[in-house]
Enzyme design. Structure first.
Site: not given
Ligand code: NAD
Length: 519
Positions: A170, A194, A302, A404
């Site tokens: 997000f 997605k 992130c 985190e």
């Molecule tokens: P999230 O892991 O909840 O969701 C990421 C994606 O996975 C979304 O599209 C979501 O719909 C999907 N998803 C969520 N739960 C799932 C599940 N159980 N099974 C399969 N798919 C699932 O992450 P978020 O809250 O949207 O984003 C924040 C996180 O992303 C933080 O941990 C942040 O550090 C990380 N992030 C990392 C980077 C990087 O470059 N390393 C960059 C941006 C964000």
């Protein structure tokens, strides 16, 4: 988003008559999805008001299958489209995104909550990858060696994989998808995005702009939803590769399930980024940087600095300088130009982030700045507000350090030496980004050499690499070998082929049962 999806389902969403909001449906085969009614829809919120502003369809395996089929059908012709033509679509897309940058920023701000200038910044950083992808004819050049054996030439080429998938978080609804699809598409693949179900509109506007730029139908598709959609993508036999960015538990899961299903996977996870401040550092520069990197985008980056490691004896002075700056931050709705920090993305996330303040104090940390009392200018009472907080005297065993938090909470860890500070950073399970603040070039060089983190800043708090380098962390911040964009991105979305070629001449030589070796 509204224009893409205002059609068939717009008035049919449950509760739509009460909400009259936008409706996001999938983008498949170059147009909004007009298939069966979704089994499930999610609400889209404006975090600054706390109100529902629309709905988003959640894909099941059936919609995922339709998207994979559309992408697979588009692949043969797109793959045969010349490199120069593919690049020209990227050039046109770049111009369109520039023209619509403010509009995209507004869409992002209204669903994510970040201030509009920050949202425009993420679009600009994404555009850098589009510009990089415009150079695809150069990026996929192979090598050629004449006469590897007499009369025999060898060369290498890189070819697209087929249907590839991007699953994104997000917090950067435009930039993170743009880390992926420009290179994937320019390299000749077809793509399924997605995006996060929390802020889906930017992805659909991007789909429209790609179509306007001349991208053929089916080359770029969007399916919305959550775990069900992700699971269907991960096991679909038509999908060749998956890029994922999100939290570490989901990144690990995507990596394990995707690779078990035979896909190439790069899965970028969460982070806990430390900023080490040595005693010789310019403390005003360091305080400015800690506040910018800790509280920009409400800490939902992130690469946000979430831990400040102050090496004795500068801790008290540095925390005081940070406190002065934090007190002046203007928290308010993202669409108000004077706002510097917006709300958090959801109510549940805001409450979870706030819970770490109490947990930290219970564990013995000192709440130097309590964001719960920070004034909010112009914000609705139901918005998901939490001002910037500073937890001092944090120890690595505390939950506010271990987890985190992903919000506007800066933890300060005090250490007695450089070695102790390095030990703290290297003992952390995450390894996304880090920074050192010092005026000693030797100390900075030693740190960059010794630290076990993928992206390092020297007097730069958020060292996000430019598009022509690759972005990615180490340890629990990345599953898979390949970082995103840059040459590693090109490598991820292509596979190599080595060709050894002999055109017959009068000396071709006849039968030889030996293994081919150079004579
Ligand atoms: P999230 O892991 O909840 O969701 C990421 C994606 O996975 C979304 O599209 C979501 O719909 C999907 N998803 C969520 N739960 C799932 C599940 N159980 N099974 C399969 N798919 C699932 O992450 P978020 O809250 O949207 O984003 C924040 C996180 O992303 C933080 O941990 C942040 O550090 C990380 N992030 C990392 C980077 C990087 O470059 N390393 C960059 C941006 C964000």
């Amino acid at each position: 988003m509204t224009r893409a999806s205002a059609g068939k389902h717009a008035s049919e969403a449950p509760g739509a008559e009460k909400r009259a909001g936008k409706h996001c449906t999938h983008w498949i085969g170059g147009k909004p999805w007009t298939g069966a009614e979704p089994a499930r829809r999610g609400d889209i919120y404006n975090p600054a008001t706390g109100q529902v502003t629309g709905t988003v369809d959640f894909a099941t395996a059936a919609e995922v299958d339709a998207a994979v089929n559309a992408a697979a059908a588009a692949f043969p012709a797109w793959r045969e489209t010349s490199l120069v033509k593919r690049a020209s679509v990227m050039f046109a897309f770049r111009e369109l995104v520039r023209q619509h940058q403010a509009e995209l920023a507004g869409l992002i701000s209204a669903e994510h909550g970040k201030v509009a200038s920050d949202a425009a910044g993420e679009v600009a950083r994404g555009l850098e990858v589009v510009e990089f992808a415009c150079g695809i004819p150069h990026l996929v050049k192979g090598a050629f060696s004449e006469n590897v054996s007499t009369g025999v030439d060898a060369y290498s080429i890189r070819q697209p994989l087929g249907v590839v998938v991007g699953i994104t978080p997000f917090n950067f609804p435009a930039m993170v998808p743009m880390w992926m699809f420009p290179i994937a598409i320019a390299a000749g693949n077809t793509f399924i995005l997605k995006p996060s179900e929390k802020d889906p509109s930017a992805s659909l506007r991007i789909a429209e702009l790609l179509a306007e730029a001349g991208l053929p139908d089916g080359v770029f598709n969007v399916v919305h939803g959550g775990k069900e959609a992700v699971d269907a993508l991960l096991i679909h036999p038509g999908v060749r590769a998956v890029s994922f960015v999100g939290s570490t538990p989901v990144a690990r899961y995507v990596s394990e399930v995707g690779t078990a299903a035979g896909k190439r996977v790069q899965a970028l996870g969460g982070a806990k980024n430390h900023m080490v401040v040595l005693p010789d550092a310019d403390l005003d520069l360091a305080a400015d940087a800690a506040v910018s990197a800790g509280f920009g985008s409400a800490g939902e980056r992130c690469m946000a600095i979430s831990v400040l490691v102050a090496v004795d004896p500068i801790g008290d002075e540095l925390v005081a300088k940070i406190g002065e700056r934090v007190a002046k931050l203007k928290v308010g709705p993202g669409d108000q130009p004077e706002s510097e920090m917006g709300p958090l993305v959801t109510r549940a996330h805001r409450d979870k982030v706030a819970s770490y303040l109490d947990a930290g104090v219970a564990d013995g940390a000192v709440l130097a700045v309590d964001g719960r009392t920070h004034p909010v200018t112009g914000g609705a009472a139901d918005g998901f507000w939490l001002g910037p907080s500073v937890l001092d005297q944090v120890r690595p065993a505390m939950s506010c350090y271990l987890d985190e938090i992903f919000g506007p909470v800066l933890s300060v860890v005090r250490t007695g030496s450089y070695e102790e500070a390095l030990g703290v950073v290297n003992a952390n399970p995450y390894g996304n980004g880090t920074a050192i603040f010092t005026n000693d070039g030797g100390a900075a060089r030693k740190f960059t050499h010794e630290v076990e983190v993928g992206m390092v800043g020297i007097n730069v708090p958020i060292p996000v690499p430019m598009a022509f380098y690759s972005f990615g962390g180490w340890k629990a911040s990345l599953f898979g070998d390949t970082h995103v964009h840059g040459t590693e991105g090109v490598h991820f979305y292509t596979r190599g082929k080595a060709i050894t070629s002999r055109w017959l001449d009068p000396s071709h030589g006849g039968v030889n049962l030996g293994f081919p070796v150079n004579q």
